[in-house]
Design a protein around this motif. Structure first.
Motif, short mmCIF file in Angstrom:
data_model
loop_
_atom_site.label_atom_id
_atom_site.label_comp_id
_atom_site.label_asym_id
_atom_site.label_seq_id
_atom_site.Cartn_x
_atom_site.Cartn_y
_atom_site.Cartn_z
N THR B 386 41.88 53.19 50.09
CA THR B 386 42.39 51.92 49.62
C THR B 386 41.57 50.77 50.18
OG1 THR B 386 44.58 52.88 49.64
CG2 THR B 386 44.48 50.48 49.53
N LEU B 389 38.45 50.79 48.65
CA LEU B 389 38.67 50.32 47.28
C LEU B 389 38.83 48.80 47.30
CD1 LEU B 389 39.12 51.36 44.38
CD2 LEU B 389 41.60 51.34 44.89
N GLN B 390 39.63 48.42 48.24
CA GLN B 390 39.95 46.98 48.30
C GLN B 390 38.72 46.16 48.61
OE1 GLN B 390 43.15 46.83 51.10
NE2 GLN B 390 44.74 46.83 49.47
N GLY B 393 36.34 46.38 45.75
CA GLY B 393 36.93 45.74 44.60
C GLY B 393 36.79 44.21 44.72
N ARG B 394 37.07 43.80 45.94
CA ARG B 394 37.01 42.36 46.17
C ARG B 394 35.61 41.87 45.91
NH1 ARG B 394 38.89 42.31 51.34
NH2 ARG B 394 40.94 42.92 50.62
N ARG B 396 33.29 43.34 44.12
CA ARG B 396 32.96 43.40 42.69
C ARG B 396 33.70 42.30 41.93
NH1 ARG B 396 33.34 49.44 41.19
NH2 ARG B 396 33.77 48.61 39.08
N LEU B 397 34.91 42.07 42.35
CA LEU B 397 35.72 41.05 41.70
C LEU B 397 35.06 39.68 41.87
CD1 LEU B 397 38.34 41.43 40.21
CD2 LEU B 397 39.57 40.66 42.29
#
Lengths: 83, 462
Positions: B386, B389-390, B393-394, B396-397
């Protein structure tokens, strides 16, 4: 007089002195052998005691009684004997 | 014996030789003969002498003068006239006889002689020959067979005696019976010598046998036929054939006791037992009571003793066996010990087994993860992922956001709407499709016009 404490069994009472004595002697020898089973030995002892009483009574009751035979027409009778 | 007469001693002459015989009594011939006669008569009295008749002379006076002899001696004898006729036999030279009489001396000729009172044939006399023949005949009939002999009762209750009611014989018998074992005695009186004797003895024997067993006169268990000693002639009734047969026929056992020990009569052969004397007959008839009593009492004591000994021996044997058998606890002890040992081994084995199993279990358990752990682990991984991922993700976001921003700017620059702001409008037909060509519209079509701040409906007019 040896008074019997109780009457002798009839089969012993009717034994002759000599038969009773012979059986008594046989039982004594048998007991002295010591080979009999205890039950048999007790039986032999009890019978022996009765036989002894019978023999003793026969001997003690002995009493002289002397009579003379008198012959008559009617037959024989007894009269006291005086030698 | 004559006494030495003690004469008052005169003045002793010590030097004189004593006169021989001076201190012996002096007899007259008659005195000596008389003393001798008395000595002989007193010493011998009645005698029985057996010998062969050496000489025999019947004097005209009626007296008989005889001599008896054997191999080495001769005895003079005389039988006075009165006795000669009663002798019952005629003495002849060479006869073997038994004489009964008295010894005396004949003072007239320095002789001693026997005065014979009775005489009987001895040895193989005629009488004995006759008896011998009778005996053979009866024996041939089987009257004397041993097989015929009956056993005497051991202890007769009643004893029958056939004898003379007077005299020593019955007294001897009764006396001896009383001494040994008092019994009931029935005396059947008979004459024991003379003409009538045989018949009376037969009657007595048959009479005793005829008694009923349970009659008023008890039937004797044993009979004694007795007579004292006497000459062969005296005993003759007991040699009588009828008497012998009566004895042999008797169903009651018979003891014969006739005469002296040396006398034998024919009934002795027929009787079941022969007694040498009447007294002996009594001894044969009954045992000694005191002995029997002692025996019975001894038997009783032995009986008790044997019984006591027997029970004592059994008791001792039992004790011995009990000891040998030992304490039951002790007998089981080794077994208990073995049991304990086995139990221990079992426990150990079990424990070992358990331990091993537990080890394996533990091992297996070790391999086996608890779900919680697994969950935790998974959670950790999840968290990690996670996180990854987080964080990823952040980024990439962020990147995407920037791009989006750039594109949005670009897009807004290119957007018709931005054009709308500048006064342009978009026309959509009823179906919502953008109408880019006027030709696509007909008169009366309903359209929608989008402007910068919203849409409005309109209809085509031309």
């Amino acid at each position: 007089m040896n008074q019997a404490s109780s009457p002798l069994p009839s089969d012993i009472a009717k034994l002759s002195f000599e038969d009773a004595l012979a059986e008594l002697e046989k039982l004594v020898k048998q007991l002295e052998d010591g080979k009999a089973k205890l039950d048999d030995a007790i039986g032999a002892y009890e019978r022996g005691a009765l036989l002894k009483r019978h023999c003793e009574a026969k001997l003690r009751e002995a009493q002289a009684r002397i009579e003379q035979i008198a012959t008559t027409e009617a037959g024989v009778s007894l009269t006291p004997f005086k030698p | 014996m004559a006494k030495t007469t003690a004469a008052p001693p005169p003045a002793p002459n010590l030097f004189d030789a004593p006169r021989p015989g001076s201190n012996l009594p002096e007899f007259s011939v008659s005195d000596l003969s008389r003393q001798l006669k008395r000595t002989v008569e007193e010493t011998f009295g009645l005698v029985r002498v057996r010998g062969e008749i050496g000489s025999c002379k019947l004097h005209s006076s009626g007296h008989m003068y005889l001599s008896l002899k054997d191999e080495t001696a001769v005895l003079d004898a005389v039988c006075w006239k009165g006795q000669v006729s009663k002798l019952g036999l005629r003495p002849e030279v060479g006869m073997d006889v038994i004489c009964t009489g008295k010894l005396t001396t004949y003072m007239g000729s320095s002789k001693y002689q026997m005065v014979i009172e009775s005489m009987a044939l001895a040895g193989v006399g005629a009488l004995l020959k006759m008896l011998e023949e009778r005996k053979k005949k009866l024996a041939a009939e089987g009257l004397f067979d041993p097989a015929r002999k009956q056993l005497l009762p051991y202890l007769p209750e009643v004893i029958g005696v056939v004898t003379s009611p007077t005299g020593a014989v019955i007294r001897d018998i009764l006396h001896r019976l009383a001494d040994r074992f008092p019994r009931r005695v029935l005396v059947w009186p008979v004459a024991v010598q003379g003409e009538a004797a045989a018949a009376q003895v037969v009657a007595a024997l048959r009479g005793f046998n005829a008694l009923p067993l349970d009659g008023p006169v008890p039937r004797p268990d044993v009979l004694i036929v007795a007579r004292g000693g006497g000459s062969v002639e005296d005993l003759m009734p007991f040699n009588d054939e009828s008497v012998v047969r009566a004895v042999a026929d008797s169903m009651i056992p018979i003891i014969s006791a006739v005469g002296h020990e040396t006398d034998t009569t024919l009934i002795d052969y027929a009787a079941d037992v022969r007694a040498p004397t009447p007294t002996a007959a009594a001894e044969i008839a009954v045992p000694v009571r005191d002995n029997l009593l002692a025996q019975v009492l001894d038997d009783g004591a032995r009986l008790n003793g044997a019984m006591l000994r027997m029970t004592r021996e059994r008791k001792e044997k039992l004790a011995l066996l009990s000891r040998a058998l030992g304490d039951p606890a002790r007998a089981t002890e080794p077994l208990m010990q073995r049991l304990d040992e086995r139990a221990e081994r079992l426990a150990l084995a079990w424990q070992g087994c358990f331990t091993r199993a537990r080890g394996r279990l533990a091992e297996a358990s070790g391999k086996l993860r608890h779900p919680r752990d697994l969950v935790q682990l998974a959670a950790q991984r999840l968290q990690h992922q996670t996180h990854r991922l987080q964080s990823g993700g952040r980024e990439r976001l962020f990147q995407a956001d920037k791009r989006l921003e750039r594109l949005t700017t670009l897009l807004e620059a290119l957007s018709p709407r931005a054009v709308l702001g500048r006064g342009y409008g978009l026309v959509y037909d009823a179906q919502g499709h953008l109408v880019t060509h006027a030709a696509a519209m007909k008169r009366g079509d309903k359209v929608r016009i989008e402007l910068q701040d919203g849409t409005r409906g309109a209809s085509v007019e031309d």
